[in-house]
Design an enzyme around this catalytic site. Structure first.
Site, PDB file in Angstrom:
ATOM      1  CG  ASP A 119       3.415  -7.682   3.997  1.00  0.00           C
ATOM      2  OD1 ASP A 119       2.431  -7.912   3.435  1.00  0.00           O
ATOM      3  OD2 ASP A 119       3.488  -6.731   4.775  1.00  0.00           O
ATOM      4  CG  HIS A 127      -1.700  -1.113   1.407  1.00  0.00           C
ATOM      5  ND1 HIS A 127      -2.686  -1.970   0.482  1.00  0.00           N
ATOM      6  CD2 HIS A 127      -1.776  -1.969   2.535  1.00  0.00           C
ATOM      7  CE1 HIS A 127      -3.133  -2.674   0.876  1.00  0.00           C
ATOM      8  NE2 HIS A 127      -2.754  -3.032   2.313  1.00  0.00           N
TER       9      HIS A 127
END
Length: 490
Positions: A235, A80
């Protein structure tokens, strides 16, 4: 031959060197800090990431002879973040990170735009990338006018390594510019976020080649001219690759600072109203859903800090056998909550304190409150038709057998503790590097680790915890109402 997996975290970078058959030669970490200029702001200079990567690579080169035979690199990164580049490829301003909440107003406005949730498959959270750029346009118009490319943190490391603007599907799915079902940038979502398609990086699957290591870096690191750089992953997608959560029914519970339930899916089944994330997986034709609670072990660490007792000592005071639910309730919303409340302002509390309450009671309540919060996530999954019977338990909190017994019972699922070893985002990124270099299949490469212990629900306490969970749910509704009225008065 060797393969390098990079886990670009918020507080540090982990670099892991691995063989094609999964043997880990070694790993190193380099740390850095974030800047918080104002309340709700969280930024990092991308040079922190490239400096950490360079230092880690040099250490691996000087420590492990196998590094000289490096064939491919995979990068996983925190999602993000908005890294803004000008036409010359220079960073315009510090990266606005995933945990930055300054764009709350912009996120709400974009989330209310017709079609945005349907196309993006997600609520527009303030931490997502699109509202960050709307904030920059409003508050830093000169910087906004200079933006030639927007790269997520992992994509920025790919740019550093290859010289190309390229990103993978799993990471891009968290921008609110991306059609998750179609696995491509959406012209309509970009227009809603006042961005252009040419400002986006080229897309590849995480297991595909993204480019080749730049000759200057290869020379500096003592490598040959043909080192492949994989697309990489966000991740959590990389962590799923690391523990083999690939097919429908595979999933994990990550009991870390935040608490994550992740389930692999064989299709795109969005449920944005539940505050579940629906993202592309790092390999083709697969997706995953994820629930996030913001304060999991963070809740226990908070109790540790105010009592002056270490977290392991707190949990050991409960013994090994699971206790019946306590009378004291804890609402684990120390930093707001994401799934299922999507409420940055909700806060935690103890309910039922008395003069007889001691530290052991508080500890039991905190562990139970986190377990109930995870159960909230599970209920959101069930609304989408996801069936979860078994999860791999990872993260620091998974070291507590008591906590895992509690969570298994509250969720009524079996938890598997993996054998000691590497199975996080760095090894997932290294596995993606192997696939990009060798064209090996996901089924062959993304295997599950061995299991050291299987923890099943405690049958005699399932119904008692079911009733306690119902009491927990009825308790947080009044708290939200009180906080809403307080907010209005302010």
């Amino acid at each position: 031959m060797s393969y390098l997996g990079i886990d670009l975290g918020t507080s540090g970078l982990r670099a892991l060197l691995m063989s094609e058959d999964g043997h880990v030669f070694g790993a190193v970490e380099r740390h850095y800090t974030s800047q918080h200029k104002h309340s709700g702001w969280s930024e990092q200079d991308p040079s922190c990431w490239t400096n950490a990567l360079e230092a880690a690579a040099v250490t691996l080169r000087d420590t492990y002879p196998e590094f000289a035979h490096l064939k491919a690199i995979g990068v996983a990164g925190h999602m993000h973040g908005a890294t803004l580049l000008d036409q010359a490829g220079k960073v315009i301003r510090p990266c606005i990170l995933w945990n930055d909440t300054r764009s709350d107003v912009e996120a709400q406005r974009l989330d209310a735009t017709q079609g945005v949730r349907d196309m993006s498959a997600n609520i527009v959270f303030p931490g997502f990338t699109a509202p960050k750029l709307l904030w920059v346009k409003q508050h830093e118009p000169d910087n906004f006018a200079r933006v030639a490319k927007v790269l997520l943190p992992a994509a920025y490391l790919n740019f550093h390594l290859t010289g190309d603007h390229v990103a993978d599907m799993s990471d891009s799915a968290g921008t609110s510019w991306f059609n998750v079902a179609q696995r491509d940038w959406s012209a309509k979502l970009l227009a809603a976020g006042q961005m252009r398609p040419d400002q986006m990086p080229r897309l590849v699957e995480g297991s595909e080649p993204a480019g080749t290591l730049l000759p200057a870096i290869a020379g500096r690191w003592g490598l040959g001219p043909d080192v492949v750089v994989a697309g990489g992953a966000g991740d959590n997608a990389a962590a799923a690759c690391g523990i083999g959560a690939l097919n429908e029914g595979d999933g994990f519970l990550s009991l870390g600072t935040s608490g994550v339930l992740l389930a692999a899916r064989d299709g795109c089944y969005p449920a944005p109203a539940s505050a579940l994330h629906t993202f592309c997986h790092a390999v083709p034709d697969r997706w995953y859903q994820m629930g996030v609670m913001l304060s999991a072990t963070d809740s226990l660490n908070w109790l540790s800090s105010i009592t002056g007792t270490s977290a392991p000592d707190l949990t050991s005071s409960l013994g090994d056998d699971l206790r019946a639910p306590g009378d004291l309730l804890f609402l684990p919303y120390l930093s707001g909550e994401r799934t299922p409340h999507n409420d940055a302002d909700i806060r935690g509390s103890f309910i039922g304190l008395s003069v007889s309450t001691d530290v052991t009671n508080l500890t039991q309540a905190v562990l139970e409150g986190v377990a109930f919060g995870l159960r909230d996530q599970l209920e959101a999954f069930r609304q989408t038709g996801t069936k979860i019977d078994r999860l791999m338990a990872i993260g620091g909190g998974a070291k507590s057998r008591y906590w895992l017994k509690l969570i298994a019972t509250v969720l009524n699922v079996t938890l598997d503790r993996p054998q000691a070893g590497e199975f996080g985002a760095a090894i997932g990124a290294a596995r993606l590097a192997i696939m990009a270099r060798t064209a090996a299949t996901a089924e062959r490469t993304l295997t599950k680790p061995g299991i050291s212990e299987v923890i099943i629900p405690t049958p005699a306490l399932i119904e008692e915890f079911e009733q306690a969970y119902k009491r927990f749910r009825s308790s947080y509704q009044p708290i939200k109402s009180i906080q809403s009225r307080t907010s209005v008065r302010q």
